[in-house]
Motif scaffolding. Sequence first.
Motif, PDB file in Angstrom:
ATOM      1  N   UNK A  56      66.289  -3.142  -3.565  1.00  0.00           N
ATOM      2  CA  UNK A  56      66.812  -1.451  -2.661  1.00  0.00           C
ATOM      3  C   UNK A  56      65.561  -1.047  -3.282  1.00  0.00           C
TER       4      UNK A  56
ATOM      5  N   UNK B 186      63.356  -0.114  -2.302  1.00  0.00           N
ATOM      6  CA  UNK B 186      62.495   1.169  -0.825  1.00  0.00           C
ATOM      7  C   UNK B 186      63.372   2.319  -0.548  1.00  0.00           C
ATOM      8  N   UNK B 187      64.040   2.690  -1.555  1.00  0.00           N
ATOM      9  CA  UNK B 187      65.081   3.173  -1.570  1.00  0.00           C
ATOM     10  C   UNK B 187      64.188   4.555  -2.425  1.00  0.00           C
TER      11      UNK B 187
ATOM     12  N   UNK C   2      60.776   5.380  -1.453  1.00  0.00           N
ATOM     13  CA  UNK C   2      61.600   6.396  -0.618  1.00  0.00           C
ATOM     14  C   UNK C   2      61.637   8.005  -1.015  1.00  0.00           C
TER      15      UNK C   2
ATOM     16  N   UNK D  20      73.951   3.747  -1.864  1.00  0.00           N
ATOM     17  CA  UNK D  20      72.588   3.029  -2.057  1.00  0.00           C
ATOM     18  C   UNK D  20      71.895   2.987  -0.490  1.00  0.00           C
ATOM     19  N   UNK D  21      72.255   4.140   0.045  1.00  0.00           N
ATOM     20  CA  UNK D  21      71.268   4.602   1.879  1.00  0.00           C
ATOM     21  C   UNK D  21      71.141   5.636   1.173  1.00  0.00           C
ATOM     22  N   UNK D  22      71.315   6.412   0.019  1.00  0.00           N
ATOM     23  CA  UNK D  22      71.179   7.993   0.780  1.00  0.00           C
ATOM     24  C   UNK D  22      70.227   8.623  -0.517  1.00  0.00           C
TER      25      UNK D  22
END
Lengths: 355, 367
Positions: free
Chosen positions: B207, B209-210, B213, B317-319
């Motif tokens: 992850x 990418x987080x 980003x 993990x998605x925020x």
Amino acid sequence: MLDEGALAISVPAPEWKSARPPGSVFFRRDIAGQTFSAPLVRALDLVASACAHAGFEPAFVARPEIFAHGDSLAWLMAKLGPVRDHLSLSDGATVKRIPGLRNHVFFYGLSRRADAAALDRLERRFPELFVTMFSQVNSALRIGSREEAPAPIAIEGATLSPVTPTFYPIALHADSGTETLRRERRAGYRTQLPSGFDELTFVPLTEASLGDPDFMRSIASMYDAHYFAPERALVLRVPETIGASSEPEDRLEACINALWEGGSRAPQAPARNAWLASEDVSATALAGAASAANFLAHDTYDFWRAPPADYRRFRSRKVVARRGRNLKDEFDHLIEALCGAGTEILWRDVAGVAP
Amino acid sequence: MTALIGRPRLTLDIGPLFAGRWTGIPVFTRRLAQALLSQGELDITFAKDLVRVPENLVRHAFQTGTGRYMRDASCAGDDTQFEAVDPYVPVFYPGDKGRCSGQIPREASTVHDLTKLFMPDLHDETSVSRHLDHLAAELRTDEAVFCVSQATRAALIEAAPSVTSRVRLIPQYVDWPGSFAMVERNLSTPPVRPYALVIGTIEPRKNLQLLFDALDHPLVASSGLLFIVLGKEGFLVEEFLSKLTAAQRERVIFSGFVSEFIKYRLIRNARFLVFPSLCEGFGIPALEAMSLGKPVLASRSSSLPEVIGDAGVYFDPFSVDEFASALTEIANPRRIAELAPRAIRRNAEFTPERMAAPVLKWVKKGG
């Protein structure tokens, strides 16, 4: 599942290829404009519509599998609040579960060969994964142990896709998909069927059904029987995708090849009364072309694509079902719920029964 | 025949130690072997695929930290050197059982994570098929199944409820050679600006990418922190790295695979560890950082809260927003000072004795 006014939904991770969840828990409006596969969008529309009818908006969980235990699970539960049910929309590769909730599974893409094969592998390796699932939505698959397969529940289709189909006369020739398109372009596309037939049979082919030799032998025989019977018409809907391709040439070619391999002995000249349809065709549209329309489908068809009222417009409805794949009584009830009473199930074992 | 007197016997599969570079399961295998040896309660035979491996080769591998010499030495011998293990002695597999699964009456294997079952999209298809076929076979023949964390145990039981009574926990520990601290004390601080460290193979499951980003998020941008990513390149790495912008590349250094000492040194000089993984079986990099008093900025997923406890700051993990807020919190020196002693205390709970205990119990008492 819908009676408690709260539901969490998860979708297969490969569907996030061109999108990213805005958080672990979110609503559908938060991902408006993001691109998912057509079958998933249809399944989401179906479930969302059922939830709306029940008076609530479902929540989404991006990766339920990472909240398996302890603090992470407690955090998820706090985020989800009153949710007691989780619906795993599955592509067959895996089934997601959230401990402590009632877990349900919806195999929304079993008309695709890859999804069906993935589910076969999953069941062979981990049959117990299904034992504690509370229900399976819109399927009656014999998964896990016979006695403990999840109970089927039906969510009826709401509306049929409004896309206008293109009809391609069936012609069994070499280089079939490309040639069919070429000839059709020359002749001009037909978006309406000619009328005046005494009888018309509509068969929505699925990619998985193309790989079922018994079924395709039956369809090839049916095509042969129609070829020199001008009063009868046959419409075969081509699958939406073949593998990863949604190109018309590939979809047409796969169907024509399957008819060849099914043993068709019809002449190679284009049929005047048999077509491949690019999209679903409503019973109403079919009824305009013939005095009576019949429906025949393989058990991998997504029966929830259309509402029961649509199916009832067909004079006869038949479903070819494989005994080893489906729970018999449960499948009967499911089809009755989705397609209406009076739908005939043609059960076959390995050898198959001609429809 | 099992020895009637003396210490109980165990065959320990050390197949993973034949790897040239030890990360993940090879390191787990080495730590378990050393933990069991240090307890001195078992008569241990080392083996690979049920063929004995001389103990001197294994001990040499421990010293050198690689399986290269052991592999070469094993291949160089004539057939008389190869001897099958005693089938009446229980066999423990720190990884999967491989081709000899089900050959011995008492077998135990280790499940490190269930990501290939529940997250197949994050692995290549061949590896998923191979691993899941092995796992399914192992679950049928194992007398005991060892899981590296409660989270892995919970995931396994979701997939195969019938194994519940056979599942044991085997938490790992961290060890560093004693010389590392001494050598490191004599070196100057690395000439880089303040950085946070990320440890792990560069692959979608981690992850990253987080993190990338988040680099454009005002809170992260204003932190001025550099991020050093330590780990080899894994599945889908080219596609992933090609998406990085020039501005993002300026804030991130990829070190590639490094020696244990360099890793130690990078941890020692980092502000904190960033662990954005979507899923971990255990999360040994977190414990490695904590062992050196470094707190962890971790995703609230899988086993990470279980391992890190109160020595970390967590995020969804998605925020990106949550990550940025959590990073701001942990980058505060006062917060680091508060978390550092907790990290040391938490790490101290993971010991060789604790890792060895469930294996000893299984060998002595059975399934």
